[in-house]
Design an enzyme around this catalytic site. Structure first.
Site, mmCIF file in Angstrom:
data_model
loop_
_atom_site.group_PDB
_atom_site.id
_atom_site.type_symbol
_atom_site.label_atom_id
_atom_site.label_comp_id
_atom_site.label_asym_id
_atom_site.label_seq_id
_atom_site.Cartn_x
_atom_site.Cartn_y
_atom_site.Cartn_z
ATOM 1 C CG ASN A 10 47.213 35.928 33.710
ATOM 2 O OD1 ASN A 10 46.532 35.069 33.154
ATOM 3 N ND2 ASN A 10 48.240 35.636 34.503
ATOM 4 C CD1 TRP A 11 40.741 37.870 33.010
ATOM 5 C CD2 TRP A 11 39.118 36.637 32.083
ATOM 6 N NE1 TRP A 11 39.713 38.719 32.693
ATOM 7 C CE2 TRP A 11 38.702 37.974 32.113
ATOM 8 C CE3 TRP A 11 38.259 35.676 31.537
ATOM 9 C CZ2 TRP A 11 37.458 38.386 31.629
ATOM 10 C CZ3 TRP A 11 37.020 36.088 31.041
ATOM 11 C CH2 TRP A 11 36.623 37.433 31.094
ATOM 12 C CE LYS A 12 46.910 35.020 38.177
ATOM 13 N NZ LYS A 12 47.821 34.919 39.288
ATOM 14 C CG HIS A 96 52.344 33.841 35.094
ATOM 15 N ND1 HIS A 96 52.272 33.302 36.350
ATOM 16 C CD2 HIS A 96 51.670 35.008 35.147
ATOM 17 C CE1 HIS A 96 51.570 34.106 37.128
ATOM 18 N NE2 HIS A 96 51.200 35.155 36.426
ATOM 19 C CD GLU A 98 49.869 32.012 38.893
ATOM 20 O OE1 GLU A 98 49.144 31.799 37.894
ATOM 21 O OE2 GLU A 98 49.648 32.915 39.719
ATOM 22 C CD GLU A 166 52.994 39.030 36.571
ATOM 23 O OE1 GLU A 166 51.942 39.656 36.628
ATOM 24 O OE2 GLU A 166 53.034 37.803 36.390
ATOM 25 N N GLY A 172 48.760 37.766 43.676
ATOM 26 C CA GLY A 172 47.590 37.242 44.391
ATOM 27 C C GLY A 172 47.646 37.412 45.894
ATOM 28 C CB SER A 211 48.801 42.594 44.630
ATOM 29 O OG SER A 211 48.722 41.259 45.096
ATOM 30 N N GLY A 232 46.059 40.427 37.328
ATOM 31 C CA GLY A 232 45.419 39.127 37.496
ATOM 32 C C GLY A 232 43.996 39.284 38.025
ATOM 33 N N GLY A 233 43.831 39.070 39.330
ATOM 34 C CA GLY A 233 42.512 39.048 39.957
ATOM 35 C C GLY A 233 41.616 40.223 39.588
HETATM 36 C C1 PEP Z 1 49.404 37.584 37.597
HETATM 37 O O1 PEP Z 1 49.362 36.445 38.036
HETATM 38 O O2 PEP Z 1 49.840 37.795 36.462
HETATM 39 C C2 PEP Z 1 48.961 38.664 38.466
HETATM 40 C C3 PEP Z 1 49.440 39.841 38.237
HETATM 41 O O3 PEP Z 1 48.075 38.348 39.467
HETATM 42 P P1 PEP Z 1 47.413 39.321 40.561
HETATM 43 O O4 PEP Z 1 47.162 40.655 39.908
HETATM 44 O O5 PEP Z 1 46.149 38.647 40.960
HETATM 45 O O6 PEP Z 1 48.388 39.457 41.674
#
Ligand code: PEP
Length: 248
Positions: A10-12, A96, A98, A166, A172, A211, A232-233
């Site tokens: 997920n590149w957001k 999600h 967010e 999640e 993050g 994470s 994500g990241g």
């Molecule tokens: C996400 O927001 O879907 C996610 C998993 O982010 P991260 O891996 O950066 O915690």
């Protein structure tokens, strides 16, 4: 039959035209290495068409991060599931945290979005997860159970729908729940899926997200009822994401 894992990036709201090259590098990696997982990158909507065009014929799939409930109409700034399909997306992340937090999305809206996605023949990736406060109060199972029951359409099947657990506080932050906590939450989600879908509940993929990194992926992916990861990241780094893929 074991469930084939899925690793979804997920590149957001990150990435512009030059990052299409990174998607191509992931596609080349998948074509050269035997990775026992379905792999997808969900870039911003602006890159779906270009990314899909750059990796035609590859095993890598492209997905989207959100959609509107309606198919079309006076919804300035929004995109529908059918438009995302037209652009080349094979799946859409819905609910999600967010979006639940930043746009007050309710379980009902998430369910309607998931339904709209499924009606287009795309996969819906439904996210659930508790806040830090809810975790501290011991409310995790109650919260994710309620979100799952409220967000999954009755028409969902293991082919059309993936669930992503999640924890909001893990996203993050570089922090993840203890393995025992992930195990317990995924077991609860499985039990809930079996209650909702007695015949097929055992077959739904339940991903962990929050994470996930090159360092912790193999431990997390080895846990029972963890059928992949939403990343994500780390999905913005070739080295990190391919290390995660190798650890499946
Ligand atoms: C996400 O927001 O879907 C996610 C998993 O982010 P991260 O891996 O950066 O915690």
């Amino acid at each position: 039959m074991p469930i084939r894992p899925a690793i979804i990036g997920n590149w957001k709201m990150n990435g512009s035209g030059k990052e299409v090259k990174l998607v191509s590098r992931f596609a080349d990696f998948l074509d050269k290495h035997k990775i026992a997982a379905d792999v997808m990158i969900c870039p911003p909507a602006t890159l779906i068409g270009r990314a899909g065009g750059a990796i035609k014929g590859s095993k890598l799939k492209i997905g989207a991060q959100n959609c509107h409930v309606a198919a079309s109409g006076a919804y300035t700034g929004d995109v529908s599931a059918s438009m995302l399909k037209d652009a080349g997306a094979k799946a859409v992340i819905v609910g999600h945290s967010e979006r639940r937090a930043g746009y007050d999305e309710t379980d009902k809206q998430v369910r309607q979005k998931a339904q709209a996605v499924i009606e287009q023949g795309l996969q819906s990736i439904i996210c659930v997860g508790e806040t830090r406060q809810q975790f501290n109060k011991g409310q995790t199972l109650q919260v994710v159970g309620r979100q799952l029951r409220g967000s999954i359409p009755s028409s969902a099947t293991p082919q059309s729908t993936l669930i992503a657990y999640e924890p909001v506080w893990a996203i993050g932050s570089g922090r993840t729940p203890k393995p025992a906590d992930i195990l317990r939450t995924h077991a609860h989600l499985r039990k809930t899926l079996l209650k909702l879908h007695p015949k097929e509940g055992a077959k739904f993929k339940i991903l962990y997200g929050g994470s996930v990194s090159a360092a912790n992926a193999s431990d997390i992916l080895a846990l029972e009822n963890v059928n992949g990861a939403l990343v994500g990241g780390a999905s913005l780094s070739f080295k990190d994401f391919t290390t995660i893929l190798r650890s499946v």
